[in-house]
Write a protein that holds these residues in place. Sequence first.
Motif, PDB file in Angstrom:
ATOM      1  N   THR A 190       8.856   7.072  -6.838  1.00  0.00           N
ATOM      2  CA  THR A 190       8.767   6.094  -7.925  1.00  0.00           C
ATOM      3  C   THR A 190       8.449   4.691  -7.406  1.00  0.00           C
ATOM      4  O   THR A 190       8.315   3.757  -8.192  1.00  0.00           O
ATOM      5  CB  THR A 190      10.093   6.041  -8.720  1.00  0.00           C
ATOM      6  N   GLY A 191       8.363   4.551  -6.096  1.00  0.00           N
ATOM      7  CA  GLY A 191       8.130   3.238  -5.519  1.00  0.00           C
ATOM      8  C   GLY A 191       9.402   2.483  -5.207  1.00  0.00           C
ATOM      9  O   GLY A 191       9.358   1.365  -4.684  1.00  0.00           O
ATOM     10  N   ALA A 192      10.555   3.099  -5.506  1.00  0.00           N
ATOM     11  CA  ALA A 192      11.838   2.498  -5.142  1.00  0.00           C
ATOM     12  C   ALA A 192      12.169   2.876  -3.701  1.00  0.00           C
ATOM     13  O   ALA A 192      11.503   3.715  -3.098  1.00  0.00           O
ATOM     14  CB  ALA A 192      12.932   2.980  -6.088  1.00  0.00           C
ATOM     15  N   LEU A 193      13.202   2.259  -3.134  1.00  0.00           N
ATOM     16  CA  LEU A 193      13.584   2.608  -1.779  1.00  0.00           C
ATOM     17  C   LEU A 193      14.154   4.025  -1.740  1.00  0.00           C
ATOM     18  O   LEU A 193      15.008   4.388  -2.552  1.00  0.00           O
ATOM     19  CB  LEU A 193      14.624   1.624  -1.238  1.00  0.00           C
ATOM     20  N   ALA A 194      13.673   4.822  -0.800  1.00  0.00           N
ATOM     21  CA  ALA A 194      14.116   6.209  -0.686  1.00  0.00           C
ATOM     22  C   ALA A 194      15.527   6.275  -0.109  1.00  0.00           C
ATOM     23  O   ALA A 194      15.908   5.454   0.725  1.00  0.00           O
ATOM     24  CB  ALA A 194      13.154   6.987   0.201  1.00  0.00           C
ATOM     25  N   THR A 195      16.285   7.260  -0.546  1.00  0.00           N
ATOM     26  CA  THR A 195      17.637   7.463  -0.028  1.00  0.00           C
ATOM     27  C   THR A 195      17.739   8.734   0.804  1.00  0.00           C
ATOM     28  O   THR A 195      18.617   8.856   1.655  1.00  0.00           O
ATOM     29  CB  THR A 195      18.655   7.557  -1.174  1.00  0.00           C
ATOM     30  N   SER A 196      16.818   9.668   0.606  1.00  0.00           N
ATOM     31  CA  SER A 196      16.924  10.960   1.289  1.00  0.00           C
ATOM     32  C   SER A 196      16.628  10.862   2.783  1.00  0.00           C
ATOM     33  O   SER A 196      16.998  11.741   3.552  1.00  0.00           O
ATOM     34  CB  SER A 196      15.967  11.973   0.654  1.00  0.00           C
ATOM     35  N   THR A 197      15.957   9.779   3.212  1.00  0.00           N
ATOM     36  CA  THR A 197      15.613   9.644   4.636  1.00  0.00           C
ATOM     37  C   THR A 197      16.696   8.904   5.405  1.00  0.00           C
ATOM     38  O   THR A 197      16.604   8.724   6.603  1.00  0.00           O
ATOM     39  CB  THR A 197      14.297   8.867   4.798  1.00  0.00           C
ATOM     40  N   SER A 198      17.746   8.473   4.720  1.00  0.00           N
ATOM     41  CA  SER A 198      18.797   7.693   5.359  1.00  0.00           C
ATOM     42  C   SER A 198      20.126   8.430   5.279  1.00  0.00           C
ATOM     43  O   SER A 198      20.319   9.290   4.408  1.00  0.00           O
ATOM     44  CB  SER A 198      18.936   6.329   4.670  1.00  0.00           C
ATOM     45  N   PRO A 199      21.074   8.095   6.156  1.00  0.00           N
ATOM     46  CA  PRO A 199      22.384   8.724   6.092  1.00  0.00           C
ATOM     47  C   PRO A 199      23.109   8.412   4.793  1.00  0.00           C
ATOM     48  O   PRO A 199      23.981   9.150   4.369  1.00  0.00           O
ATOM     49  CB  PRO A 199      23.134   8.103   7.284  1.00  0.00           C
ATOM     50  N   SER A 200      22.755   7.312   4.189  1.00  0.00           N
ATOM     51  CA  SER A 200      23.384   6.896   2.939  1.00  0.00           C
ATOM     52  C   SER A 200      22.371   6.092   2.148  1.00  0.00           C
ATOM     53  O   SER A 200      21.204   6.003   2.524  1.00  0.00           O
ATOM     54  CB  SER A 200      24.640   6.059   3.220  1.00  0.00           C
ATOM     55  N   GLU A 260       0.827  -1.203   0.000  1.00  0.00           N
ATOM     56  CA  GLU A 260       0.000   0.000   0.000  1.00  0.00           C
ATOM     57  C   GLU A 260       0.861   1.253   0.000  1.00  0.00           C
ATOM     58  O   GLU A 260       0.598   2.205  -0.747  1.00  0.00           O
ATOM     59  CB  GLU A 260      -0.923   0.009   1.215  1.00  0.00           C
ATOM     60  N   ALA A 261       1.905   1.269   0.826  1.00  0.00           N
ATOM     61  CA  ALA A 261       2.793   2.431   0.873  1.00  0.00           C
ATOM     62  C   ALA A 261       3.505   2.635  -0.456  1.00  0.00           C
ATOM     63  O   ALA A 261       3.630   3.768  -0.943  1.00  0.00           O
ATOM     64  CB  ALA A 261       3.816   2.262   1.998  1.00  0.00           C
ATOM     65  N   GLN A 262       3.949   1.559  -1.048  1.00  0.00           N
ATOM     66  CA  GLN A 262       4.631   1.647  -2.338  1.00  0.00           C
ATOM     67  C   GLN A 262       3.684   2.168  -3.417  1.00  0.00           C
ATOM     68  O   GLN A 262       4.055   3.006  -4.243  1.00  0.00           O
ATOM     69  CB  GLN A 262       5.179   0.271  -2.723  1.00  0.00           C
ATOM     70  N   SER A 263       2.441   1.686  -3.400  1.00  0.00           N
ATOM     71  CA  SER A 263       1.443   2.147  -4.361  1.00  0.00           C
ATOM     72  C   SER A 263       1.100   3.620  -4.157  1.00  0.00           C
ATOM     73  O   SER A 263       1.004   4.383  -5.124  1.00  0.00           O
ATOM     74  CB  SER A 263       0.182   1.287  -4.241  1.00  0.00           C
ATOM     75  N   GLU A 264       0.942   4.031  -2.887  1.00  0.00           N
ATOM     76  CA  GLU A 264       0.644   5.431  -2.597  1.00  0.00           C
ATOM     77  C   GLU A 264       1.780   6.340  -3.050  1.00  0.00           C
ATOM     78  O   GLU A 264       1.549   7.447  -3.550  1.00  0.00           O
ATOM     79  CB  GLU A 264       0.392   5.612  -1.094  1.00  0.00           C
TER      80      GLU A 264
END
Length: 233
Positions: A166-176, A63-67
């Motif tokens: 885009t439904g991919a794993l986000a990078t901006s919320t992580s240190p790397s 659901e989160a990925q779709s949203e």
Amino acid sequence: MSNKDTKKRFHPQQDAGFTLIEMLVVILMIGILAAIAAPSWLAFVNRQQVNKASDAVLAALQEAQSEAKNTKLSYSVSFQKNSANQDISVAIYSPNAYPTNAVPPRSLPWKLLGKDVGANSNQLLLGANLNSTNIVNTTSSVSYPASSPLATSASPPPSTITFDSTGALATSTSPSAPNFGTPVSPSTDPPGLKIVVAVPSSANSTSASSVKRCVIVKTLLGSILTAKDNQCS
């Protein structure tokens, strides 16, 4: 033919019944059969509960990925286990709704995991191999927090997975960039981001038994798969 003979002929079992010994034998047999069947029935019920909870974890991530794709915004899924009532809760939300980038956990839209499909999450353990959003811990092993860290935390709980627009794993919320962990021998593949639900051990209610189900995010593109038991360690 006398009335007495007629009565015996047409009602031969009228005075028949069970003796006390026969009743005790039947009760004993029922007890033995129940003792044999009870563990199998309990194991079946536990498997049903953990399957329902795992399905709910998968549905929340999907659901989160779709949203994220539909709204073109990043979306997160956070999981927590309440230390007071032992309920497992899930929250699906957009971090963009919090302009300060400090997501107050208590303000998230928490709901009971799997309540709509009849899962009793308070009978299960919640585990993860994450130490921050999209980052696997240094040992790549799954831990089972006995309580929620949300009381004082001002950031998402460790058991959080975030997708970008885009439904991919986000990078901006992580240190790397997302970290999928270190391969554990004999496997040569990184373990991926794991959210685990498990039946507690009969010997220790805070330790997981061998009955586990997990949902794993395996790639940067957000590929999701499910696994069970020793694959969820």
